[in-house]
Write an enzyme that holds these catalytic residues in place. Sequence first.
Site, PDB file in Angstrom:
ATOM      1  N   TRP A   1     -13.279  28.510   4.056  1.00 32.16           N
ATOM      2  CA  TRP A   1     -13.052  29.796   4.453  1.00 32.16           C
ATOM      3  C   TRP A   1     -12.383  29.712   5.827  1.00 32.16           C
ATOM      4  CZ3 TRP A   1     -17.495  28.070   1.797  1.00 32.16           C
ATOM      5  CH2 TRP A   1     -17.898  28.800   0.840  1.00 32.16           C
TER       6      TRP A   1
ATOM      7  N   ASP B   1      -7.659  -2.100  -1.491  1.00 28.72           N
ATOM      8  CA  ASP B   1      -8.535  -2.894  -1.801  1.00 28.72           C
ATOM      9  C   ASP B   1      -9.692  -2.275  -2.316  1.00 28.72           C
ATOM     10  OD1 ASP B   1      -7.480  -5.114  -0.525  1.00 28.72           O
ATOM     11  OD2 ASP B   1      -8.048  -4.627   1.565  1.00 28.72           O
TER      12      ASP B   1
ATOM     13  N   GLU C   1      -8.159  -2.567  10.800  1.00 23.72           N
ATOM     14  CA  GLU C   1      -9.158  -2.495   9.655  1.00 23.72           C
ATOM     15  C   GLU C   1     -10.369  -3.558  10.009  1.00 23.72           C
ATOM     16  OE1 GLU C   1      -9.100  -4.208   5.087  1.00 23.72           O
ATOM     17  OE2 GLU C   1      -8.226  -5.751   6.659  1.00 23.72           O
TER      18      GLU C   1
ATOM     19  N   GLN D   1      -7.686  -3.067  -7.661  1.00 23.72           N
ATOM     20  CA  GLN D   1      -8.866  -3.954  -7.386  1.00 23.72           C
ATOM     21  C   GLN D   1     -10.030  -3.476  -7.191  1.00 23.72           C
ATOM     22  OE1 GLN D   1      -7.738  -7.242  -4.358  1.00 23.72           O
ATOM     23  NE2 GLN D   1      -6.943  -5.438  -3.175  1.00 23.72           N
TER      24      GLN D   1
ATOM     25  N   LYS E   1     -17.870  23.907   2.394  1.00 24.84           N
ATOM     26  CA  LYS E   1     -18.970  23.637   1.799  1.00 24.84           C
ATOM     27  C   LYS E   1     -18.557  22.677   0.480  1.00 24.84           C
ATOM     28  CE  LYS E   1     -19.885  25.529  -2.401  1.00 24.84           C
ATOM     29  NZ  LYS E   1     -20.867  25.832  -3.369  1.00 24.84           N
TER      30      LYS E   1
ATOM     31  N   TRP F   1     -13.488  -4.211   8.648  1.00 24.78           N
ATOM     32  CA  TRP F   1     -14.194  -3.680   7.539  1.00 24.78           C
ATOM     33  C   TRP F   1     -15.645  -4.816   7.340  1.00 24.78           C
ATOM     34  CZ3 TRP F   1     -12.048  -4.066   1.952  1.00 24.78           C
ATOM     35  CH2 TRP F   1     -13.106  -3.809   0.915  1.00 24.78           C
TER      36      TRP F   1
ATOM     37  N   ASP G   1      -4.320  -5.719   9.996  1.00 23.82           N
ATOM     38  CA  ASP G   1      -5.281  -6.071   8.880  1.00 23.82           C
ATOM     39  C   ASP G   1      -6.241  -7.275   9.280  1.00 23.82           C
ATOM     40  OD1 ASP G   1      -5.378  -6.946   5.696  1.00 23.82           O
ATOM     41  OD2 ASP G   1      -5.148  -8.842   6.449  1.00 23.82           O
TER      42      ASP G   1
END
Length: 413
Positions: free
Chosen positions: A411, A300, A218, A305, A386, A220, A193
């Site tokens: 595919w 989060d 994490e 949140q 796609k 971030w 974390d």
Amino acid sequence: MGYLSNGFDERNQQNDLGAVVRSGREILFQAFNWESHKYDWWRNLEMKVPDIAKCGFTSAWLPPATHSFAPQGYVPQNLYSLNSSYGSEHQLRALLQKMKQYKVRAMADIVINHRCGTTQGHGGMYNRYDGIPLPWDERAVTSCTGGLGNQSTGDNFHGFPNIDHSQQFVRKDITAWLQWLRNSVGFQDFRFDFARGYSAKYVKEYIEGAKPLFSVGEYWDSCNYNGHGLDYNQDSHRQRVINWIDGTGQLSTAFDFTTKGILQEAVKGQLWRLRDPQGKPPGLMGWWPSRTVTFLDNHDTGSTQAHWPFPSNHILEGYAYILTHPGIPSVFYDHFYDGGDSIHDKIVKLMDIRKRQDIHSRSSIRIMEAQPNLYSAIIGENLCMKIGDGSWCPTGREWSLATCGHGYAVWQK
């Protein structure tokens, strides 16, 4: 696919810590959201283990299992108490035993950037840990968050005492705690974390000390934005995550926040964003797929949140992208179990195709089209896909449609 076919021989994994990352055939499951603590969670999950295994998940990330000041688990205090708002230690151990039986690895949420004190110390702050296991004094807390330790080696998590990982006694205690989680409690994988909060070199030391089979961090921070929205070029953003992975000695993977930020703009009619100037995927996945965990939302960004949510009407296009592409995909509890049977079954179908065509973290990719309303790519030799409402299909009679839905098609040969 029966649950016994998940992954590969566990004895090999136990002896070879790099085996999971080298294989690259993981599909992760985030097994909670922000509200899970209200719902007798360990028992709820125990009932879902057979389905989690049957669907092909190799590892389930559980919420923080230790005693916490906040019910979600992210304000830890007594690290050795396994009674939490998610359930009792007995219920947790029953869940872990069931996961072991069904060969789904348990991922512990490792919250070691900060720790809530028990008693007031230096400066009147709650920066001492008297009366509980790991009874640290103020030296264990960084000077920038009211302790007597050194300055932080990362970013501050405000409002709580941040742990000073530069202290040898702290690292020794944390390593012993991680070894306990790994060897005595029965967690096999780790999720770190708030990995921005302390130097990656300490993550390396903790992984070497406790030997989890798989780790993810994490890391971030914000993507690059301009006055008109998200920048096309996110290279500096993904480079910061690359630097963190390097700092762990390449022992940990990292969540691909770059891909999340780009993908959730791309599906709103800006699919041109999904090819970088070098013709590769524009997130972390395009640079270091074997160390990349892709995802659409977590507790989060989504859940109640909703700090940075993936657009809910494009969830399946998002999964059609990450479940067919290189990297290590992760599926969020809310999408899988709270989005209705139809979405659950369509995600399972995409997971099935990934396994059947042996798409893995290092699979090759050729991006064919990246226009506002159409993205298409060939992954490996036998899979193409796609997303978007533009028209495209592969040339050649050897291709057959494997699955399709609103805004996506896959595919296979």
